[in-house]
Design an enzyme around this catalytic site. Structure first.
Site, short mmCIF file in Angstrom:
data_model
loop_
_atom_site.label_atom_id
_atom_site.label_comp_id
_atom_site.label_asym_id
_atom_site.label_seq_id
_atom_site.Cartn_x
_atom_site.Cartn_y
_atom_site.Cartn_z
N ASP A 42 13.47 -50.79 5.80
CA ASP A 42 14.31 -50.93 4.79
C ASP A 42 14.15 -52.43 4.12
OD1 ASP A 42 15.65 -52.67 6.10
OD2 ASP A 42 16.28 -51.04 6.80
N ASP A 79 15.58 -55.85 2.18
CA ASP A 79 17.21 -56.80 1.62
C ASP A 79 16.65 -57.43 1.18
OD1 ASP A 79 18.47 -54.72 3.42
OD2 ASP A 79 17.89 -56.07 4.72
N ASP A 136 20.98 -65.29 11.86
CA ASP A 136 20.83 -65.49 13.07
C ASP A 136 19.93 -65.81 13.67
OD1 ASP A 136 19.30 -62.90 12.17
OD2 ASP A 136 20.67 -61.88 13.02
#
Length: 438
Positions: A49, A51, A129
């Site tokens: 996907d 983002d 992260d």
């Protein structure tokens, strides 16, 4: 990295993601493709996907897109919906210290409960992260911005956490699972400083909502890297918080049937994913929890005196209830898992028309696969039973009739092995009343 310094082309980006990027940019906002999509394109992989991140707030995004819905309380996000395709758009994250009670909140352990402090792209990168996810593709000039040495780590296949690992894991313990998943998916080595706190902090996963853990389990085990992820999870003590009942079985018998079953479940799941065959959570959980179920059924039978059949049914509810405390299994999968378990008992009774009736059950194939897997894990009489069913499944109608009429499975002794026998009567002598066996 300017356009001529990298390999990403707009042709590799989905048309819907480009629509979102261009509309944000043309409306005067900053717009970047971010994270995994950029990372995978640089690695030559096809992103699952795309983002987007921007300096527009969720409310401003919603004004630009009629097909937008705002989701999330802990993290406020905008989902731009194009049929089945959803482009997730986030606003640049800022630092918690800049927020207030309504925008930023943590619990006593340091886990983020609310995180809606907005900032700029530099602050957002610090909030990512791993360095390999702090990559931004700018739709304005098609350049890439890399933070924390992300491109360097990507080239060297090193997974490194941004910031202090202890603090970052406490903010969101699921990052420990993401470390394992990315290491397996991308063939990366976890940086020693990133890996060091995982074992001691693994119990923090018990505080994560069970519904969120279900989604993480699907990502870990249904992406073709189940075997590798299982190995890393057990190495870093991350498996037990998710599957405490299974881990208890493995500790009792490290090389026993439960371990063999677990290994085969992961191997078969990976094989089906690679062959583009469907996999279902119902079968996955039914197989994984089979030995905890068997153990619980035996305990109930001993404690209550119930028949094996009734104890087995009671155990199904107990095992699912305990498992759902850590991983919330949706009912659409837990119900068929029960069916698969129930059919394991019916496999023992194949005389006459029972075998034909069982063959017509909607969950027969899944239950039959579990029977074969159990036979591989245990051998012995179960292997003989599985062999009979293999013959029955592969036979034509006439051969099936012969097999069913000659079946020696499912005798009353097998079915009622847990029931007590009535004691024999004893003869009483005419003399002193002492008994003598018949």
């Amino acid at each position: 990295m300017p356009r001529d310094g990298h390999t990403i082309s707009r042709k590799q980006i989905s048309a819907n993601a480009l629509k979102v990027l261009y509309r944000l940019h043309n409306s005067g906002y900053q717009a970047y493709l971010v994270g995994g999509g950029v990372r995978d394109l640089l690695l030559g992989l096809e992103p699952k996907d795309f983002d987007v991140v921007t300096n527009a707030t969720p409310e401003e995004i919603k004004k630009l897109f009629r097909n937008c819905r705002l989701v999330g309380r802990r993290f406020r996000l905008a989902h731009i919906v194009f049929g089945r395709d959803v482009i997730e758009v986030a606003t640049f994250r800022g630092h918690h210290a800049d927020g207030n009670e309504t925008t930023s909140k943590t619990n006593a352990a340091g886990r983020l409960l609310r995180d809606n402090v907005y900032g700029d792209i530099d602050q957002d990168a610090e909030r990512r992260d791993f360095t390999v996810n702090a990559l931004y593709y700018d739709i304005k000039d098609y350049s890439i911005r890399s933070y924390g040495g992300g491109v360097h780590d990507l080239q060297n296949r090193v997974l490194r956490l941004i910031g202090d690992p202890q603090t970052r894991y406490r903010e969101d313990p699921v990052r420990m699972l993401r470390a394992v998943r990315f290491a397996g998916k991308l063939g990366m080595k976890i940086d020693p400083q990133t890996a060091a706190p995982i074992k001691p902090l693994a119990p923090l996963l018990k505080d994560i909502p069970a519904a969120r853990m279900y989604e993480e389990v699907l990502k870990l085990f249904f992406a073709g890297k189940a075997g590798q992820n299982l190995r890393l999870m057990r190495e870093y003590h991350l498996f037990e918080p998710l599957f405490p009942l299974v881990e208890a079985q493995l500790k009792d018998s490290p090389k026993g049937p439960a371990m063999r079953m677990l290994t085969e479940v992961m191997h078969n799941t990976d094989a089906r994913i690679l062959e583009d065959k469907p996999v279902t959570p119902a079968y996955f959980f039914a197989a994984l929890l089979w030995y905890p179920l068997q153990s619980r059924a035996q305990d109930i039978a001993l404690e209550s005196g119930l028949t094996r059949y009734d104890a087995f049914y009671a155990a199904m509810g107990d095992v699912l209830e305990q498992q759902c405390q850590s991983i919330s299994i949706p009912r659409r999968f837990s119900t068929p898992a029960r069916d698969i378990w129930q059919l394991q008992l019916r496999f023992e009774r194949s005389k006459g028309g029972r075998a034909f009736k069982l063959l017509e059950h909607p969950k027969f194939r899944a239950a039959y696969d579990l029977l074969l897997m159990r036979a591989n894990a245990e051998g012995g009489n179960l292997a003989k039973q599985a062999s009979w069913w293999q013959q029955f499944v592969d036979a034509d109608d006439e051969q099936r009739k012969q097999l069913a009429s000659g079946s020696n499975q499912g005798t009353s002794r097998n079915r009622n092995s847990n029931q007590r026998r009535r004691p024999r009567r004893r003869k009483v002598s005419d003399g002193d009343g002492a008994g003598a066996s018949e």
